[in-house]
Design a protein around this motif. Structure first.
Motif, mmCIF file in Angstrom:
data_model
loop_
_atom_site.group_PDB
_atom_site.id
_atom_site.type_symbol
_atom_site.label_atom_id
_atom_site.label_comp_id
_atom_site.label_asym_id
_atom_site.label_seq_id
_atom_site.Cartn_x
_atom_site.Cartn_y
_atom_site.Cartn_z
ATOM 1 N N MET A 18 0.949 -1.256 -0.038
ATOM 2 C CA MET A 18 -0.135 -0.046 0.282
ATOM 3 C C MET A 18 0.975 1.414 -0.188
ATOM 4 S SD MET A 18 -3.307 -0.985 2.345
ATOM 5 C CE MET A 18 -2.661 -1.573 3.742
ATOM 6 N N GLU A 19 1.876 1.179 0.817
ATOM 7 C CA GLU A 19 2.792 2.327 0.712
ATOM 8 C C GLU A 19 3.702 2.658 -0.639
ATOM 9 O OE1 GLU A 19 3.724 2.208 5.666
ATOM 10 O OE2 GLU A 19 5.254 1.218 4.270
ATOM 11 N N ALA A 20 3.782 1.605 -1.268
ATOM 12 C CA ALA A 20 4.392 1.688 -2.626
ATOM 13 C C ALA A 20 3.220 2.399 -3.575
ATOM 14 C CB ALA A 20 4.831 0.341 -2.978
ATOM 15 N N MET A 21 2.121 2.416 -3.389
ATOM 16 C CA MET A 21 1.146 2.659 -4.500
ATOM 17 C C MET A 21 0.409 4.113 -3.684
ATOM 18 S SD MET A 21 -0.751 -0.624 -5.307
ATOM 19 C CE MET A 21 -1.562 -1.183 -3.891
ATOM 20 N N GLY A 22 1.072 5.083 -3.512
ATOM 21 C CA GLY A 22 0.767 6.522 -3.215
ATOM 22 C C GLY A 22 -0.233 7.058 -3.868
ATOM 23 N N GLU A 23 -0.245 6.742 -5.173
ATOM 24 C CA GLU A 23 -1.260 7.361 -6.127
ATOM 25 C C GLU A 23 -2.344 6.311 -6.302
ATOM 26 O OE1 GLU A 23 1.601 9.140 -8.757
ATOM 27 O OE2 GLU A 23 2.121 9.923 -6.729
ATOM 28 N N GLY A 24 -2.361 5.427 -5.667
ATOM 29 C CA GLY A 24 -3.477 4.415 -6.040
ATOM 30 C C GLY A 24 -3.009 3.234 -6.687
ATOM 31 N N GLY A 25 -4.031 2.167 -6.817
ATOM 32 C CA GLY A 25 -3.454 0.854 -7.708
ATOM 33 C C GLY A 25 -4.101 -0.242 -7.126
ATOM 34 N N ASN A 26 -3.674 -1.344 -7.549
ATOM 35 C CA ASN A 26 -4.434 -2.590 -7.219
ATOM 36 C C ASN A 26 -3.369 -3.552 -6.253
ATOM 37 O OD1 ASN A 26 -6.583 -2.370 -8.877
ATOM 38 N ND2 ASN A 26 -5.425 -2.735 -10.587
ATOM 39 N N LEU A 27 -4.047 -3.810 -5.245
ATOM 40 C CA LEU A 27 -3.117 -4.865 -4.229
ATOM 41 C C LEU A 27 -4.030 -6.277 -4.575
ATOM 42 C CD1 LEU A 27 -1.527 -5.780 -1.894
ATOM 43 C CD2 LEU A 27 -3.275 -4.938 -0.239
ATOM 44 N N THR A 28 -3.288 -7.368 -4.510
ATOM 45 C CA THR A 28 -3.840 -8.539 -4.860
ATOM 46 C C THR A 28 -3.073 -9.370 -3.925
ATOM 47 O OG1 THR A 28 -3.796 -8.036 -7.412
ATOM 48 C CG2 THR A 28 -4.242 -10.238 -6.832
ATOM 49 N N VAL A 29 -3.863 -10.239 -3.434
ATOM 50 C CA VAL A 29 -3.466 -11.442 -2.404
ATOM 51 C C VAL A 29 -3.962 -12.743 -2.969
ATOM 52 C CG1 VAL A 29 -3.354 -12.149 -0.099
ATOM 53 C CG2 VAL A 29 -3.461 -9.666 -0.412
ATOM 54 N N GLU A 30 -3.322 -13.661 -3.115
ATOM 55 C CA GLU A 30 -3.536 -14.721 -3.890
ATOM 56 C C GLU A 30 -2.753 -16.032 -2.960
ATOM 57 O OE1 GLU A 30 -3.517 -14.789 -8.050
ATOM 58 O OE2 GLU A 30 -3.240 -16.832 -8.173
ATOM 59 N N THR A 31 -3.549 -16.876 -2.844
ATOM 60 C CA THR A 31 -3.127 -18.270 -2.098
ATOM 61 C C THR A 31 -3.240 -19.327 -3.197
ATOM 62 O OG1 THR A 31 -4.960 -18.818 -1.040
ATOM 63 C CG2 THR A 31 -3.401 -17.466 0.294
ATOM 64 N N THR A 32 -2.064 -20.200 -3.242
ATOM 65 C CA THR A 32 -2.161 -21.320 -4.007
ATOM 66 C C THR A 32 -1.808 -22.675 -3.348
ATOM 67 O OG1 THR A 32 -1.376 -19.891 -5.697
ATOM 68 C CG2 THR A 32 -1.289 -22.332 -6.553
ATOM 69 N N PHE A 33 -2.402 -23.760 -3.389
ATOM 70 C CA PHE A 33 -2.134 -25.018 -2.758
ATOM 71 C C PHE A 33 -1.363 -25.942 -3.761
ATOM 72 C CE2 PHE A 33 -3.711 -29.491 -1.091
ATOM 73 C CZ PHE A 33 -2.721 -29.299 -0.139
ATOM 74 N N ILE A 44 1.657 -11.519 -2.798
ATOM 75 C CA ILE A 44 1.072 -10.371 -2.432
ATOM 76 C C ILE A 44 1.673 -9.411 -3.538
ATOM 77 C CG2 ILE A 44 1.143 -8.274 -0.717
ATOM 78 C CD1 ILE A 44 0.534 -10.733 1.117
ATOM 79 N N LYS A 45 1.071 -8.981 -4.335
ATOM 80 C CA LYS A 45 1.203 -8.212 -5.545
ATOM 81 C C LYS A 45 0.744 -6.742 -5.638
ATOM 82 C CE LYS A 45 0.529 -8.965 -10.693
ATOM 83 N NZ LYS A 45 0.091 -9.846 -11.363
ATOM 84 N N ASP A 46 1.449 -5.860 -5.966
ATOM 85 C CA ASP A 46 1.218 -4.154 -6.218
ATOM 86 C C ASP A 46 1.267 -3.920 -7.350
ATOM 87 O OD1 ASP A 46 3.515 -2.747 -6.030
ATOM 88 O OD2 ASP A 46 3.945 -3.874 -4.098
ATOM 89 N N THR A 47 0.641 -2.852 -7.859
ATOM 90 C CA THR A 47 1.023 -2.078 -8.997
ATOM 91 C C THR A 47 1.734 -0.676 -8.643
ATOM 92 O OG1 THR A 47 -0.962 -1.058 -9.057
ATOM 93 C CG2 THR A 47 -0.732 -3.088 -10.191
ATOM 94 N N GLY A 48 2.686 -0.867 -7.679
ATOM 95 C CA GLY A 48 3.334 0.822 -7.238
ATOM 96 C C GLY A 48 4.700 0.859 -7.972
ATOM 97 N N GLY A 98 5.363 -2.253 -10.569
ATOM 98 C CA GLY A 98 4.878 -3.131 -9.449
ATOM 99 C C GLY A 98 5.953 -4.075 -8.835
ATOM 100 N N THR A 99 5.391 -4.515 -7.912
ATOM 101 C CA THR A 99 6.118 -5.801 -7.052
ATOM 102 C C THR A 99 5.262 -7.125 -6.565
ATOM 103 O OG1 THR A 99 7.550 -3.903 -6.347
ATOM 104 C CG2 THR A 99 7.873 -6.093 -5.249
ATOM 105 N N THR A 100 5.980 -8.218 -6.687
ATOM 106 C CA THR A 100 5.069 -9.539 -6.283
ATOM 107 C C THR A 100 6.112 -10.076 -5.247
ATOM 108 O OG1 THR A 100 3.948 -9.707 -8.322
ATOM 109 C CG2 THR A 100 4.172 -11.688 -6.797
ATOM 110 N N PHE A 101 5.758 -10.266 -4.027
ATOM 111 C CA PHE A 101 6.318 -11.022 -2.931
ATOM 112 C C PHE A 101 5.665 -12.421 -2.936
ATOM 113 C CE2 PHE A 101 8.139 -6.818 -1.750
ATOM 114 C CZ PHE A 101 9.332 -7.219 -1.244
ATOM 115 N N SER A 102 6.472 -13.301 -3.126
ATOM 116 C CA SER A 102 5.848 -14.871 -3.266
ATOM 117 C C SER A 102 6.395 -15.521 -1.892
ATOM 118 C CB SER A 102 6.151 -15.608 -4.365
ATOM 119 O OG SER A 102 5.794 -14.894 -5.305
ATOM 120 N N VAL A 103 5.414 -16.062 -0.906
ATOM 121 C CA VAL A 103 5.938 -16.469 0.305
ATOM 122 C C VAL A 103 5.670 -17.875 0.106
ATOM 123 C CG1 VAL A 103 5.602 -16.867 2.701
ATOM 124 C CG2 VAL A 103 5.222 -14.486 1.769
ATOM 125 N N ILE A 104 6.590 -18.956 -0.063
ATOM 126 C CA ILE A 104 6.370 -20.278 -0.096
ATOM 127 C C ILE A 104 6.891 -21.017 1.210
ATOM 128 C CG2 ILE A 104 7.182 -22.309 -1.528
ATOM 129 C CD1 ILE A 104 8.162 -19.604 -3.248
#
Ligand SMILES: Nc1ncnc2c1ncn2[C@@H]1O[C@H](COP(=O)(O)OP(=O)(O)OP(=O)(O)O)[C@@H](O)[C@H]1O
Ligand SMILES: [Mg+2]
Length: 109
Positions: A18-33, A44-48, A98-104
């Motif tokens: 959210m801090e990376a998207m000062g001017e707004g954007g999309n925050l996507t949270v996705e889980t995969t099994f 956790i993906k942002d368009t920042g 933007g940035t995507t952090f993947s936690v495995i």
């Protein structure tokens, strides 16, 4: 898994997104099994603003921050929690895109 600690990881990554998207954007949270790999993946993906390539290695280093009010501890806490769970964090970032952090995380430890 320790629910309180995993919650802390999600909150820290979402806060950064959210801090990376000062001017707004999309925050996507996705889980995969991924049963065949015995893993769950949390993305956790942002368009920042993105992270410049040469700075990617600095993230997670305690006290590394580019923010006036930042402590630079958010990601280092995430890395240490995920490490304790025998998991890993991967980062993909494109400056200005933007940035995507993947936690495995392994299901069995
Ligand atoms: N999603 C992101 N987009 C762009 N830069 C990021 C992102 N996540 C982290 N960073 C960069 O990594 C640095 C370190 O992040 P970290 O969460 O450890 O500390 P912080 O956010 O600066 O401070 P704190 O988490 O204590 O408020 C940030 O200052 C920022 O430069
Ligand atoms: Mg942070």
């Amino acid at each position: 898994m320790d629910p309180a600690q995993i919650k802390q990881v999600i909150l820290n990554l979402c806060q950064n997104a959210m801090e990376a998207m000062g001017e707004g954007g999309n925050l996507t949270v996705e889980t995969t099994f991924l049963p065949t790999r015995g893993e769950v993946c949390l993305e956790i993906k942002d368009t920042g603003c993105g992270i410049p390539q040469e700075r990617i290695k600095s993230i997670g280093v305690p006290f590394y921050t580019t923010k006036a009010e930042g402590t630079g501890l958010g990601l280092s806490i995430c890395f240490s929690i995920v490490d304790k769970h025998k998991g890993k964090i991967e980062v993909q970032s494109q400056e200005g895109q933007g940035t995507t952090f993947s936690v495995i995380l392994p299901i069995e430890r």
